[in-house]
Design an enzyme around this catalytic site. Structure first.
Site, PDB file in Angstrom:
ATOM      1  N   GLU A 233       0.868  -1.178   0.000  1.00 38.59           N
ATOM      2  CA  GLU A 233       0.000   0.000   0.000  1.00 38.59           C
ATOM      3  C   GLU A 233       0.904   1.226   0.000  1.00 38.59           C
ATOM      4  O   GLU A 233       1.718   1.412   0.901  1.00 38.59           O
ATOM      5  CB  GLU A 233      -0.908   0.012   1.239  1.00 38.59           C
ATOM      6  CG  GLU A 233      -2.041  -1.006   1.136  1.00 38.59           C
ATOM      7  CD  GLU A 233      -3.044  -0.947   2.293  1.00 38.59           C
ATOM      8  OE1 GLU A 233      -4.022  -1.690   2.239  1.00 38.59           O
ATOM      9  OE2 GLU A 233      -2.831  -0.166   3.239  1.00 38.59           O
TER      10      GLU A 233
ATOM     11  N   ASP B  61      -5.747   9.775   9.821  1.00 39.20           N
ATOM     12  CA  ASP B  61      -4.442   9.269  10.243  1.00 39.20           C
ATOM     13  C   ASP B  61      -3.982   9.866  11.559  1.00 39.20           C
ATOM     14  O   ASP B  61      -4.248  11.024  11.875  1.00 39.20           O
ATOM     15  CB  ASP B  61      -3.400   9.563   9.160  1.00 39.20           C
ATOM     16  CG  ASP B  61      -3.567   8.634   7.966  1.00 39.20           C
ATOM     17  OD1 ASP B  61      -3.447   7.421   8.166  1.00 39.20           O
ATOM     18  OD2 ASP B  61      -3.841   9.124   6.854  1.00 39.20           O
TER      19      ASP B  61
END
Lengths: 402, 272
Positions: free
Chosen positions: B49, B60
């Site tokens: 990824e 995040d």
């Protein structure tokens, strides 16, 4: 204009034409759906509406006056200027209209913890206020830059029992506070209600915050009719996220004779790139849960913004404003920091009312607009907040130590 | 068959689970990423990824936020991330690459331009954190038409209806976010993940990658038993952050961690 005569935006998934929507990570889908369902339910619940109306009257102090600024109107020599006095609300700005509503919703939904983002601190104070009243835990996220320039409001929030978290990431202003509040929400979805302070964020926030703020326009319309026997010719309001502007505009959208004018913050000037005027100089994109006009570079990275007023220092704008701009129903202009200061001093000295720096942008544009209109014409300007919170900023600019 | 589908099929045949590292393209500088990708493949990973840096990474935690900031300081962008993927592909034809990021850079490039560029770079999947199914139809169809898998997230609070939706429109694999929170947060609760996986399995036959909260060989092993793949991101990026003055060492430490995860996951043995 490709808008229907009857205005019924947004659609059921929160779209204003191509704008708005629900662009969030999967963990936030269930709480947002839960919120939307609760909101749709209580919007039509007579008990809820009655409780809200009582709070607005006895706790917030509504209705706020529509004040005819006669001396200032005479001085400018054109249109009659009426100020919608949201600065007289409890806590000193329009923000409390929305936090009272969302806090009642949080209570009905059984949430025990409230979070909020804030720029100038007005929404943070308004949130900490209602959280204190309802006995709910409250955490307010505020960019570290804003914590420094709005320290008075930080102190007020702490007095009210809120925890104020200074956000050190990114540009350390309102957008970063919003990022951090979203991160908190995704972590504490089960017990936490996120009170967003402006008409941005994912659906249902833009519509819900608008509906809670629309009392500004409903009152203004009735008050204007009572005072003058007719509708105003123009409405003027500052636009950061755009909650005070949409609150004033919304009840007038179908009154086509009324011009709607939103005033963005041009900072050092739109041509310098140091500004906060996405509707005037941005492009459509997706941030914080909705599609709208944004300040971003060619790669889609969000640009840092600038404004003397922390409350307008935001790279996006509510999606409904994006739609009103594209359809031509509203017009968006911009005012620089220096022009806003002219507005600040003018209102202070002509009418004895010290406006917030955010609202000063609307005042500054009114100074340009009024002289171009006839003496029998009417402008309603939203005086969205009072300037007490800006005393330190202003004194510093004048070289005075407080 | 897409490279991702083929990879998961091959793994299933041998009873192994996919090890899926996440790194941010251009962190800490643009030259670091392609050699790091190859080194990770040598350490035993199955799918990569590749994070597209974004100025406002709302889902995040601090570690990946700072990775984005370091990359953006080098003017990293979606365009340059695609160039990195293309460069990697020149010498690796078998490891699927999934772009993971936020919508606005794709909006700025334009959906069709992006889909074409991703196809040219031979990207295998695209996971857009803030593009849920309801808003993503146009982008999804453009990707599917080019044999690129749209990867979707599921969360601990996702309903049966939601899982079925992802099954219907997603392909490649499903990324199960194992805890409520941001990347790099807290510790996952194994019993909770196990229960949720039962619910997910009952509603989809797509492979499930599990991420958020995987920190070391032990958690990788535990999680690998439950899903079809293990995603690890913040734990790797922390190695970069701790060794900004010695990137060779950062690279080694990342490979050592991945190799230990690989070993632990394979030890768990085939056919549990």
């Amino acid at each position: 204009m490709n808008m229907t005569e009857k205005y019924n935006m947004p659609d059921e998934r929160g779209h204003f034409g191509p704008y708005g929507g629900m662009f969030v990570a999967e963990t936030l889908i269930p709480p947002i759906q839960e919120l939307d369902a609760a909101y749709q339910h209580y919007l039509n619940d007579p008990d809820f509406i009655a409780e809200l109306d009582t709070d607005l009257q006895y706790y917030v102090g509504r209705p706020s006056p529509l004040y005819h600024a006669e001396r200032w109107s005479r001085e400018l020599g054109g249109a009659q200027i009426y100020l919608k006095r949201e600065d007289l609300n409890h806590t000193g700005s329009h923000k409390i209209n929305n936090t009272v509503g969302q806090a009642l919703l949080a209570k009905r939904m059984g949430k025990t913890r409230i979070i909020a983002e804030t720029g100038a601190g007005q929404h943070g104070v308004a949130t900490a206020t209602v959280a204190a009243r309802l006995g709910l835990e409250c955490v307010v996220y505020m960019g570290a830059v804003d914590v420094a320039r709005q320290s008075l409001n930080v102190y007020r929030m702490k007095l009210l029992g809120a925890t104020v978290v200074a956000v050190e990431s990114g540009s350390k202003t309102l957008k970063d506070a919003l990022n951090e509040a979203l991160r908190d929400w995704v972590t504490n979805v089960d017990n936490t209600f996120y009170i967003i302070g402006t008409v941005a964020g994912p659906h249902p926030y833009p519509a819900m915050v608008r509906d809670f703020q629309a009392i500004i326009g409903r009152e203004a319309k009735q008050q204007c009719l009572e005072a003058t026997g007719r509708l105003p010719d123009a409405l003027v309001a500052c636009v950061g996220g755009g909650s005070n502007a949409i609150g004033l505009f919304y009840p007038f959208i179908e009154d086509k004779s009324v011009k709607l004018i939103g005033v963005e913050a041009a900072g050092d000037g739109v041509s310098t790139g140091r500004h906060s005027a996405p509707l005037c100089a941005g492009r459509p994109g997706v941030l914080h849960g909705n599609r709208t006009y944004l300040m971003a570079d060619d790669d889609g990275e969000i640009s840092e913004t600038h404004s003397i007023s922390a409350g307008l220092d935001y790279p996006g704008v509510g999606p409904e404003h994006a739609w009103l701009k594209d359809t031509g129903r509203a017009q968006y202009v911009n005012i620089t920091d220096n022009e806003a200061l002219d507005g600040f001093y003018a209102l202070t000295r002509m009418e004895g009312i010290i406006p917030a720096l955010e609202s000063s942008h609307a005042m500054a544009y009114t100074m340009k607009l009024a002289p171009t209109m006839g003496k029998d014409e009417i402008i309603i300007v939203n005086l969205s907040g009072r300037g007490d919170k800006d005393m330190q900023t202003m004194a510093k600019r004048e070289g005075i130590e407080l | 068959m897409s490279r991702l589908a083929a990879k998961f099929e091959e793994l299933a045949k041998t009873g192994r689970k996919a090890l899926i590292p996440f790194i941010t393209a251009g962190d800490p500088n643009p030259e670091f990423t392609v050699p790091m990708m190859h080194a990770m493949v040598d350490a035993g990973v199955d799918v990569i990824e590749l994070g597209v840096p974004f100025s406002d990474p709302m889902a995040d935690g601090p570690v990946i936020q700072r990775a984005s900031e370091r990359a953006l300081a080098h003017k990293m962008s979606l365009k340059r991330t695609l160039a990195i993927a293309m460069e990697f592909r020149k010498t690796n034809q078998h490891t699927p690459v999934v772009l993971m990021g936020y919508l606005n850079p794709i909006e700025a490039m334009g959906y069709e331009n992006f889909a074409n560029a991703a196809q040219r770079a031979e990207v295998d999947g695209v996971l857009t954190v803030d593009l849920p199914p309801e808003e993503g139809q146009e982008c999804r169809e453009l990707l599917k038409a080019r044999d690129i898998d749209p990867i979707f997230l599921l969360a601990p609070n996702s309903s049966d209806e939601r899982i079925k939706k992802m099954d219907e429109i997603g392909s490649g694999y499903i990324y199960y976010v194992s805890l409520k929170g941001v990347t790099g947060a807290g510790h996952l609760n194994v019993a909770d993940v196990e229960d949720k996986l039962k619910q997910i399995r009952a509603n989809t036959s797509l492979p499930i990658g599990i991420g958020f909260g995987v920190k070391d060989a032990e958690t990788a092993k535990t999680v690998s038993v439950l899903g079809d793949g293990v995603v690890v991101g913040s734990a790797l990026i922390s190695k970069i952050e701790a060794n900004l003055d010695d990137l060779a060492r950062a690279k080694n430490e990342i490979c050592e961690l991945l190799a230990s995860m690989r070993q632990a996951m394979d030890e768990r043995g085939t056919r549990s």
